[in-house]
Scaffold this active site. Structure first.
Site, PDB file in Angstrom:
ATOM      1  N   GLY A 176      31.397  13.467  91.083  1.00  0.00           N
ATOM      2  CA  GLY A 176      31.188  12.219  90.370  1.00  0.00           C
ATOM      3  C   GLY A 176      30.492  12.471  89.064  1.00  0.00           C
ATOM      4  N   ASP A 442      28.404   1.510  92.274  1.00  0.00           N
ATOM      5  CA  ASP A 442      29.554   2.406  92.123  1.00  0.00           C
ATOM      6  C   ASP A 442      30.481   2.279  93.323  1.00  0.00           C
ATOM      7  OD1 ASP A 442      31.176   4.223  90.887  1.00  0.00           O
ATOM      8  OD2 ASP A 442      30.037   5.990  91.493  1.00  0.00           O
TER       9      ASP A 442
END
Length: 631
Positions: A176, A442
């Site tokens: 990520g 997220d």
């Protein structure tokens, strides 16, 4: 003398006969015996000799002594072979040799004692350093040898990592904006876990404590729909940079992706590191960045050019070099904005432009012009429950099946009941974290996992609130200083991020609700191509929905529009969503009741089994009483 002897013989002859008693000898010797007996009256009990045949004595501290010897062998392997992979091979070879010689037991060389050897190695390193400081008398002596030894010590300390010593890295699961997630095996219990590693910029003690406090909050989350967090710790990462004779270099960022590349990365992330090696550079921040190949004439002298670039070097067979930093060690950190230590290495006339770290690298391969500077960045490790199947994988497989089905009526590829179950568990998990005062920020299919045979939803990969001290893998701003549309200004992918996140303004729990609306659409709307998916999800920002979805699933389409409204205050909350008609339709109620009936049937069967066992035990006890003799 002769007369005396004759007198004795005469008395013996006179007293001769069967009843005569012989005089006792002057010295009485004990009878001969194969087992010698000793007077043990004055010997302590712990030192008394065993009466059994002589054997090699075993002492309680024999294992501790062997562990210390194994730790010394590991320490020597690290010092003489800086490369982590080869040093472990040397250590294993030495252990095998000592085992064959009978000096060590294979038990003490096992991986289960790696954490204990780690403490021994640190103690040995500190002891050697203190001894050298006391022996060193002349402050003007040649320091080249000392610098070389110090570089060896750094190479050793970089390998005395909790991550390296307690875990075996199996595969990379994903990456990520702030870290990578690895599948690992614990050497002690043999179980598999997921560990996320997050690189932190030069940080102060306060920053580190803030990160640890937030991680502890996440670790305290206990919910069936939240990925289980086991523990977290921080380690040092040594970043070596040239100082004097090298110009400041603005390294190209390898993690910046275009819109199309971002979508492709979602599919290729699991094979991201299938090649031999890769290098990830974070954003460099010298005072005046220069392009690659340009020189800085102002810094050609002895002035030090300091970097805050974080360099993480990966290889298929090798891990990052790290040094553990426990929370108790944070008290010794300075309050400067970056922790760094001067580390001069040997001089050389050549500097390779492509700085790599493979199993062939060593101190002789890593050479810099002039002195170098080693900066101590921090790596946060979060140990989590392992969940390998993500919602992204499930959706991709569902889309693949939908493309293979020609007759839509014969292939219910949407699987409304399963999709509703997944979304309901997802909303329940979001409601829990919002009730705990946490915003995920997220939420996307790749951060949502399906665990176990019943595919229970698990929310993972929580974004940290203190993102200002986390080292991003890319610079999300363009040259004009404006935010690019490829990623959010904070955390999250643009297709799932709320408008307020993209604009960089304040956001709250309603930002997560926008992401839920996008995920709800993906659960009920299969896509044939990636381009089609990107177009539909982008159209949500203007209130556009596929007509087929509105006709097939009107209730879901209604709440997708509510969740993706631009005004965050108009979006429903998680508790409002759970109480809505989205989960109260007759089909959903029947499905929920069926699941409850199945669970109750399992519980009833288990209770019946326990009752049968209790009745059998009671019957056995009664039979024993009647017979008079217990069985």
């Amino acid at each position: 003398m002769q007369g005396g002897n004759s007198g004795v013989r005469k008395r013996e002859e006179e007293g001769g006969g069967e009843g005569a008693v012989a005089a006792p000898p002057a010295i009485d010797f004990p009878a001969e015996s194969s087992d010698l007996k000793y007077d043990e009256s004055d010997v302590p009990a712990e030192l008394q000799v065993l009466k059994e045949p002589l054997q090699q004595p075993t002492f309680p501290f024999a294992v501790a002594n062997q562990l210390l010897l194994v730790s010394l062998l590991e320490h020597l392997s690290h010092v003489h072979e800086p490369n982590p992979l080869r040093s472990r091979q040397v250590f294993k070879l030495l252990c095998q040799t000592f085992i064959k010689m009978g000096l060590l037991s294979s038990f003490t060389c096992s991986d289960e004692f790696s954490s204990l050897r780690l403490h021994h190695n640190r103690a040995i390193t500190h002891l050697m350093r203190s001894a050298k400081e006391r022996v060193r008398q002349d402050p003007c002596e040649d320091v080249s040898h000392i610098q070389k030894i110090r570089s060896r010590e750094v190479a050793f300390e970089a390998q005395t990592s909790r991550y390296l010593n307690e875990f075996e890295e199996v595969a990379i699961l994903g990456k990520g904006g702030y870290g990578r997630v690895y599948k690992v095996r614990n050497k002690l219990d043999g179980q598999y876990y997921a560990i996320k590693k997050i690189l932190i910029k030069g940080a102060t003690k306060t920053d580190c404590m803030k990160v640890l406090r937030e991680v502890k909050v996440l670790a305290g989350l206990q919910h069936p729909n939240i990925v289980g967090y086991h523990t977290a710790w921080i380690e040092h990462v040594h970043v070596i940079q040239p100082r004097a004779d090298r110009a400041a270099i603005e390294l190209p960022t390898l993690e910046v992706l275009s819109d199309q590349e971002e979508d492709r990365e979602q599919y290729d992330v699991k094979n991201d590191e299938s090649s031999s090696s890769s290098i990830v550079f974070a954003e460099p921040t010298p005072e005046k960045g220069k392009r690659f190949g340009e020189s800085d004439t102002e810094n050609q002298n002895d002035k030090s050019v300091k970097y805050t670039t974080s360099l993480v070097i990966r290889d298929s067979g090798e891990l990052e070099s790290t040094l553990e930093l426990q929370e108790n060690d944070l008290a010794g950190l300075s309050t400067s904005s970056i922790m760094e230590q001067q580390l001069p290495l040997r001089r050389n006339s050549h500097l390779d432009d492509s700085f790599t770290s493979t199993e062939e690298s060593s101190e002789e391969n890593v050479n810099f012009l002039g002195q170098t500077e080693a900066q101590y960045h921090l790596m946060l490790h979060i140990q989590m429950q392992l969940c390998e199947l993500s919602l992204w994988d499930w959706i991709a497989e569902r889309n693949k099946r939908s493309r293979e089905c020609v007759d839509e009526s014969a292939c219910p590829y949407v699987m409304a009941n399963v999709a509703t179950k997944i979304f309901q568990e997802l909303v329940e998990g979001v409601f829990y974290i919002h009730n705990m005062g946490i915003v995920h920020r997220d939420l996307k299919p790749r951060n949502i996992f399906l665990h176990g045979p019943d595919q229970q939803v698990k929310i993972g990969d929580f974004g940290l609130a203190c993102t200002d001290i986390l080292q991003k893998n890319a610079d999300w701003t363009n040259r004009n200083g404006k935010r690019t549309p490829t990623h959010t200004s904070r955390v999250g992918t643009c297709l799932y991020a709320s408008p307020e996140q993209l604009e960089g303004s304040e956001y709250d729990a309603k930002s997560d609700m926008y992401s839920l609306g996008v995920i709800l659409l993906e659960l009920f709307q299969p896509f044939g191509t990636e381009m089609e998916r990107a177009e539909v999800l982008t159209g949500l920002r203007t209130g556009q929905l596929p007509e087929s979805l509105s006709k097939r699933c009107p209730v879901q389409a209604k709440y997708i529009q509510h969740l993706t409204r631009r005004n965050s205050s108009q979006r429903p909350s998680a508790v409002q969503l759970l109480q809505s008609e989205l989960f109260q339709t007759s089909g959903n109620v029947n499905f929920t009741l069926q699941m409850k009936i199945i669970e109750q049937e399992k519980e009833i069967a288990e209770l019946k089994k326990q009752l049968n066992l209790l009745s059998q035990d009671k019957g056995v006890r009664d039979d024993g009483k009647d017979g008079g003799v217990p069985v």
